[in-house]
Structures are given as C-alpha cells and as structure tokens.
Design an enzyme around this catalytic site. Sequence first.
Site, mmCIF file in Angstrom:
data_model
loop_
_atom_site.group_PDB
_atom_site.id
_atom_site.type_symbol
_atom_site.label_atom_id
_atom_site.label_comp_id
_atom_site.label_asym_id
_atom_site.label_seq_id
_atom_site.Cartn_x
_atom_site.Cartn_y
_atom_site.Cartn_z
ATOM 1 N N ASP A 120 1.368 -0.053 -0.598
ATOM 2 C CA ASP A 120 0.648 0.461 0.491
ATOM 3 C C ASP A 120 -0.113 1.611 -0.160
ATOM 4 O O ASP A 120 0.409 2.644 -0.363
ATOM 5 C CB ASP A 120 1.465 0.702 1.381
ATOM 6 C CG ASP A 120 0.512 1.000 2.736
ATOM 7 O OD1 ASP A 120 -0.811 0.760 2.831
ATOM 8 O OD2 ASP A 120 1.040 1.322 3.621
ATOM 9 N N ASP B 203 -5.581 -3.185 1.648
ATOM 10 C CA ASP B 203 -4.807 -2.064 0.749
ATOM 11 C C ASP B 203 -3.252 -2.212 0.743
ATOM 12 O O ASP B 203 -2.776 -1.246 0.470
ATOM 13 C CB ASP B 203 -5.183 -0.872 1.293
ATOM 14 C CG ASP B 203 -4.374 -0.318 2.586
ATOM 15 O OD1 ASP B 203 -4.475 -1.285 3.509
ATOM 16 O OD2 ASP B 203 -4.098 0.720 2.652
ATOM 17 N N GLU B 204 -2.778 -3.510 1.047
ATOM 18 C CA GLU B 204 -1.348 -3.437 1.252
ATOM 19 C C GLU B 204 -1.008 -5.003 0.745
ATOM 20 O O GLU B 204 -1.575 -5.888 0.966
ATOM 21 C CB GLU B 204 -0.992 -3.388 2.776
ATOM 22 C CG GLU B 204 0.449 -2.863 2.898
ATOM 23 C CD GLU B 204 0.616 -2.818 4.701
ATOM 24 O OE1 GLU B 204 1.623 -3.434 4.834
ATOM 25 O OE2 GLU B 204 -0.419 -2.521 5.290
HETATM 26 MG MG MG Z 1 -2.133 1.953 3.508
#
Ligand code: MG
Length: 394
Positions: A12, A106-107
Amino acid sequence: MGVKEKCIIHLDMDAFYASVEVLDNPELRGWPVIVGGIGLRGVVSAASYEAREFGVHSAQPIATARRLCPHGVYLPVRMSRYKEISDRIFEIFRRFTPLVEPLSLDEAFLDVTASRALFGSPPSIAREIRRLVREEVGLTVSAGVAPTKMAAKIASDLDKPDGLTIVPANKVREFLNPLPIGKLWGVGQATQKNMKLLGIETIGDLARLPEDLLHRKFGTYGRQLWGLARGGDDRSVNPQREVKSIGAEDTFPVDINGLTTVKAELLRLSIRVARRLRRHGFLSRTVTLKVKYSDFKQVTRAETLGWATDQAREVYQAVCGMLAETSAGSRSVRLLGISLSKLELASRQPEPTLLAEPESCTKGRGLERALDRISEKYGDRAVVPATLLDKVKK
Ligand SMILES: [Mg+2]
C-alpha cells in the site's frame, strides 16, 4: 495451520496522490499537502502525513480541511499522472509473481507462495519490492507479509508510512488478538458498538467466545466474524479481478433546478463516462442513472440496452429516457451520476462494418474516437457539443 501455507504480501503506497505531487514538486517536501476536489463541496482524496497531523484525512470535505489546516498546499487531482506512476509500481510487483490482485491504483495483494524458490523468503521479497519502488519510482510503499489476505492487509497498515510488518504463519492469532475489533474485515461502527455492549473490545475477546453465542447474537455474519477473528481466511489472491463498472458523477457547488439544466449536465456526464469507457477499451450494456436531491434522498434507475455501446449519444439517450421516472425536473438536484456496467472488451465485438450496425452508428463511433484524440491532446474541455459551449466559456 493448513497443509499448504500461503504467503501473501499486501502493498500500500503511502499517501499516494499527495506523495506523487511532492515527487513532481520537491519544494513541497515537508509541507502539509492536500489533494482533492477544489470547490465548495470537494472532498480530500489524499493528505500527506504532515497534513494528517492537523486532523486532515481522506474523504473529509475540503472546507473542513481548510479550517483545520489553513496554510496547507491544496492541489487538484491529476488522475492520469497517478495512473502513470501506478503502472510503473505494478510493473515492479509483477516481476515477483503473476498473482497480483489490484485493489486500487496504489494497493495490491501479491501471492508469492510459488515465488520463494526463485526470489527467497516472503519477507525478503517484500524488502526487495520496497527498495525497488523507492529507487526506481522515488516513493515509499508499506508492506504486510502474512499467510492470509486479512492479516497481510492489517499488517501493512500497522507501521505506516514506510513500514514493513511480518506475521509468521504460526503467529496469526497472536498478531490479531490485541488489535481493536474495528480492524476486522466487515466490522463497522454499528457492529463495534454492539460488540462493546457484550464486552468485546479486541479481536482476541471475540475469538475467545463460543461460536454459538456469536451465531445467536449476529447470525451468519457473527459466525463469519468469529472465524476471521481466529485467523481463518482462505480467500485467494485473484489476479483476474475485473473492473465491474465505470462511472462519473458530479456534486454541484449549488443545487441545480429544471429539466434543461439537468439534461445539460447529463450530456456532459455522458461524454465524460463514454470517454472513460473507451479509454479502458470497454463497451457497456447497462446504463445506471443516479439522482440525489437537495434533501440527500437518492434514486437510481437502470436500463439494459439491446446492444453494447461506448457512445456518449446512446448513453445520453438512455439516461434521458430514465429521467421521467425521477423527480429531477421538479425538485432541486444536488448530485447526478451515470455508471456503465455489464462491460465487455471492445475488441470482442464484431467490426463496425458488419451488417447489424447502421451507417450512422459507425460514423458516430468514428467521430467520438476523433474527439477522444483531440481531447487527449488539448484537454477535456477542448471539444464539447455546442449546447454546452456557454458553460465552458465561464
Ligand atoms: Mg495507500
């Protein structure tokens, strides 16, 4: 523990959108940076850790953020830039396994069970990924390593930013026990309150109760939570996870009134959502209209077309047809949204020259593609139908 232990890494990025802005503008380093919708009703999309110290957090109204952090740097969302960086990060993830399940830009979850022979232990893979993202992209990513998805996701969050938390296969319950019950997947504030009444504050408190009791109090859901609290979670990493719908919506700075205004906004949204659909290479069969009135009451209407489309004109016609089933013409409207679902890849469709499609439709498609190219070059507002011109000029 199971016979064949899985090794999962959850990655993350830290304050992703805000970190990209700092990367592109190094003079912002150390400042409270807030990325979000500009305007009276915008919300925070991301806040740097400096901004979080003032109580700013994502999904908060921008107006609140400005009150808490008046000297912060407020920037608009630059989605195409974040997507670019995201592609580079995911390329790094995929060097270690094809089993990458994206949860957002983003993960991601990575299943590295089969990667050990080639790349070493899961903790060393996580360290290597963190190093590569820092060196090649210039950003930090937090990681959690565990035998289950839930434990990996909780772990990546524990030592943020720039953290690495490892949960050995035989330590999952020890890891979960002291954590507050709210960390468990699917436990919202209402459940937390109910649990508190039963004296359940930590995941360990829940895990120690008899399964029967939870089943009596919370039904099937209680039984599931009990399993999760005891470390059970056999969901696998799913790299085929698909985009299910593509949408666009607008909350207006001031409520709008009257059918003409509503239709003008719907046309603008249709153009935006169809363009997004084409950019992802999809066609859609189901069009959903969402209307939120000034009193926050909301209605949605959906229509499934007899064919799949990526044309703004057809989306617009469909939502206009559904308007009659709403009160959008006679009540004040706060938000309008369109989403397209039942997606199929555009390349799986027959070529537009095949008989079924009338000529006007083929022409329309060519025209909208040309508009896409122009707007890619000159920005979203470069090409709009004449009915919207006076809006854009403002
Ligand atoms: Mg994040």
